[in-house]
Enzyme design. Structure first.
Site, PDB file in Angstrom:
ATOM      1  N   LYS A  11       0.857  -1.194   0.000  1.00  0.00           N
ATOM      2  CA  LYS A  11       0.000   0.000   0.000  1.00  0.00           C
ATOM      3  C   LYS A  11       0.885   1.233   0.000  1.00  0.00           C
ATOM      4  O   LYS A  11       1.845   1.317   0.776  1.00  0.00           O
ATOM      5  CB  LYS A  11      -0.890   0.013   1.247  1.00  0.00           C
ATOM      6  CG  LYS A  11      -2.088   0.943   1.138  1.00  0.00           C
ATOM      7  CD  LYS A  11      -3.162   0.354   0.239  1.00  0.00           C
ATOM      8  CE  LYS A  11      -4.504   1.074   0.421  1.00  0.00           C
ATOM      9  NZ  LYS A  11      -5.550   0.475  -0.442  1.00  0.00           N
ATOM     10  N   THR A  56      -4.285  -5.015   0.978  1.00  0.00           N
ATOM     11  CA  THR A  56      -3.588  -3.739   1.139  1.00  0.00           C
ATOM     12  C   THR A  56      -4.392  -2.777   2.015  1.00  0.00           C
ATOM     13  O   THR A  56      -3.820  -1.904   2.664  1.00  0.00           O
ATOM     14  CB  THR A  56      -3.290  -3.087  -0.220  1.00  0.00           C
ATOM     15  OG1 THR A  56      -4.507  -2.755  -0.882  1.00  0.00           O
ATOM     16  CG2 THR A  56      -2.466  -4.024  -1.093  1.00  0.00           C
ATOM     17  N   ARG A 175      29.117  34.236  -9.332  1.00  0.00           N
ATOM     18  CA  ARG A 175      27.770  33.933  -9.809  1.00  0.00           C
ATOM     19  C   ARG A 175      26.870  33.549  -8.640  1.00  0.00           C
ATOM     20  O   ARG A 175      27.352  33.214  -7.549  1.00  0.00           O
ATOM     21  CB  ARG A 175      27.790  32.782 -10.824  1.00  0.00           C
ATOM     22  CG  ARG A 175      28.222  31.446 -10.227  1.00  0.00           C
ATOM     23  CD  ARG A 175      28.050  30.307 -11.210  1.00  0.00           C
ATOM     24  NE  ARG A 175      28.442  29.026 -10.625  1.00  0.00           N
ATOM     25  CZ  ARG A 175      28.246  27.845 -11.206  1.00  0.00           C
ATOM     26  NH1 ARG A 175      27.685  27.777 -12.391  1.00  0.00           N
ATOM     27  NH2 ARG A 175      28.629  26.727 -10.605  1.00  0.00           N
ATOM     28  N   GLN A 218      29.970  20.360  -8.696  1.00  0.00           N
ATOM     29  CA  GLN A 218      30.587  19.076  -8.363  1.00  0.00           C
ATOM     30  C   GLN A 218      31.499  19.188  -7.142  1.00  0.00           C
ATOM     31  O   GLN A 218      31.475  18.329  -6.251  1.00  0.00           O
ATOM     32  CB  GLN A 218      31.395  18.551  -9.567  1.00  0.00           C
ATOM     33  CG  GLN A 218      30.562  18.017 -10.712  1.00  0.00           C
ATOM     34  CD  GLN A 218      30.143  19.081 -11.709  1.00  0.00           C
ATOM     35  OE1 GLN A 218      30.180  20.281 -11.416  1.00  0.00           O
ATOM     36  NE2 GLN A 218      29.752  18.652 -12.900  1.00  0.00           N
ATOM     37  N   HIS A 246      19.444  27.742 -12.200  1.00  0.00           N
ATOM     38  CA  HIS A 246      20.177  28.877 -12.744  1.00  0.00           C
ATOM     39  C   HIS A 246      19.517  30.214 -12.415  1.00  0.00           C
ATOM     40  O   HIS A 246      18.290  30.352 -12.430  1.00  0.00           O
ATOM     41  CB  HIS A 246      20.293  28.739 -14.261  1.00  0.00           C
ATOM     42  CG  HIS A 246      21.031  27.512 -14.691  1.00  0.00           C
ATOM     43  ND1 HIS A 246      22.372  27.350 -14.481  1.00  0.00           N
ATOM     44  CD2 HIS A 246      20.599  26.377 -15.304  1.00  0.00           C
ATOM     45  CE1 HIS A 246      22.750  26.172 -14.958  1.00  0.00           C
ATOM     46  NE2 HIS A 246      21.690  25.571 -15.451  1.00  0.00           N
TER      47      HIS A 246
END
Length: 282
Positions: A11, A56, A175, A218, A246
């Site tokens: 379920k 269920t 940035r 990264q 972005h």
């Protein structure tokens, strides 16, 4: 010959809200639960024999019943109780997996003080855990969170990447760096104060994000995972997903204005997608 291979059923999307009441105030949890059973269900598939099938709908009711009697204060602790309850009552079941998603609720602050019985729904961050166990095995616990949106307005750049005839992106040493972090880590110990560990691990990653002078998503991802593993000895690996949400610098020169890195347009699509697993070495 055609045969039945791996199978399980259960379920999903069982909504549960629990209020723990006390004289000093209440605590509130909102969870969405999924239960999956693995076991001897061949006769149901081959012959339509449901004698080994737990409905269920019964699983849904079990979610609420176990919650009523539960003394657990964490998603992990509750999921362990639910797994054990289902394994103990169903000899045909060889393994149970319980996944819980938690919605963030925070106390309202009134006149500078946390209100004992009123709450404000938090951000879009979702807390998660998946707890599974085979009947004769140990608990396997993976916990995490999804959609933790964070941003850096300084100490972030992206330079020195590959450039070819299709490259239009300009290098920058300054940035905006916005991402929606999703993380999942694996515990090596099933008997912990999971809420305390989750808080410590999350804070370690946020501290790394804030203090890291980022050269790429990264590099920051690895720094966050490394910080988590260094802080929590009972976690042996962590999977991180960090899409690059972005924020693009707006060209105001056509209006006769400069833009000293202050005016941006947020955009979600298309988005860079960065993911990795950080783990302890053997």
């Amino acid at each position: 010959m055609i045969e039945l291979a791996e199978n399980r059923y259960g379920k999903s999307r069982v909504r549960l809200m629990k209020v723990a009441r006390s004289a000093s105030g209440n605590d509130l949890c909102e969870w969405t639960v999924q239960v999956l059973l693995t076991g001897d269900f061949d006769s149901a598939h081959y012959e339509g024999d449901n004698s080994k099938i737990l409905p269920t709908d019964t699983m849904k009711n079990t979610v609420y019943s176990v919650a009523r009697n539960s003394s657990a204060t964490s998603m992990e602790g509750y999921a362990k109780e639910l797994v054990d309850f289902l394994l103990g009552r169903n000899p045909q079941v060889s393994a149970v997996s319980v996944e819980v998603e938690g919605t963030m609720w925070k106390r309202l602050t009134i006149d500078g003080k946390p209100h004992p019985t009123s709450f404000l729904r938090g951000s879009g961050e979702v807390q998660t855990t998946t707890v599974s166990r085979e009947k004769t095995g140990k608990f396997c616990i993976h916990s995490g969170f999804e959609n933790l949106v964070v941003m850096k307005t300084a100490d972030s750049g992206f330079e020195g990447y590959i450039k070819d005839e299709l490259t239009t992106l300009k290098e920058t040493s300054d940035r905006l760096f916005c991402t929606a972090v999703s993380a999942e880590w694996r515990y090596t110990d099933a008997a912990l104060d999971f809420d305390a560990v989750r808080k410590t691990l999350r804070e370690a990653m946020l501290k790394a994000f804030a203090n890291h002078k980022s050269k790429s998503v990264q590099e920051t991802l690895y720094a966050m995972g490394k910080s988590a593993l260094e802080r929590i000895a009972e976690v042996d690996q962590i999977d991180l997903t960090m899409p690059n949400k972005h924020c693009l610098l707006v060209d105001l020169s056509r209006f006769g204005q400069d833009n000293p890195n202050e005016i941006f347009v947020p955009t979600d699509e298309p988005a860079g997608h960065i993911e990795a697993r950080v783990r302890r070495t053997a």
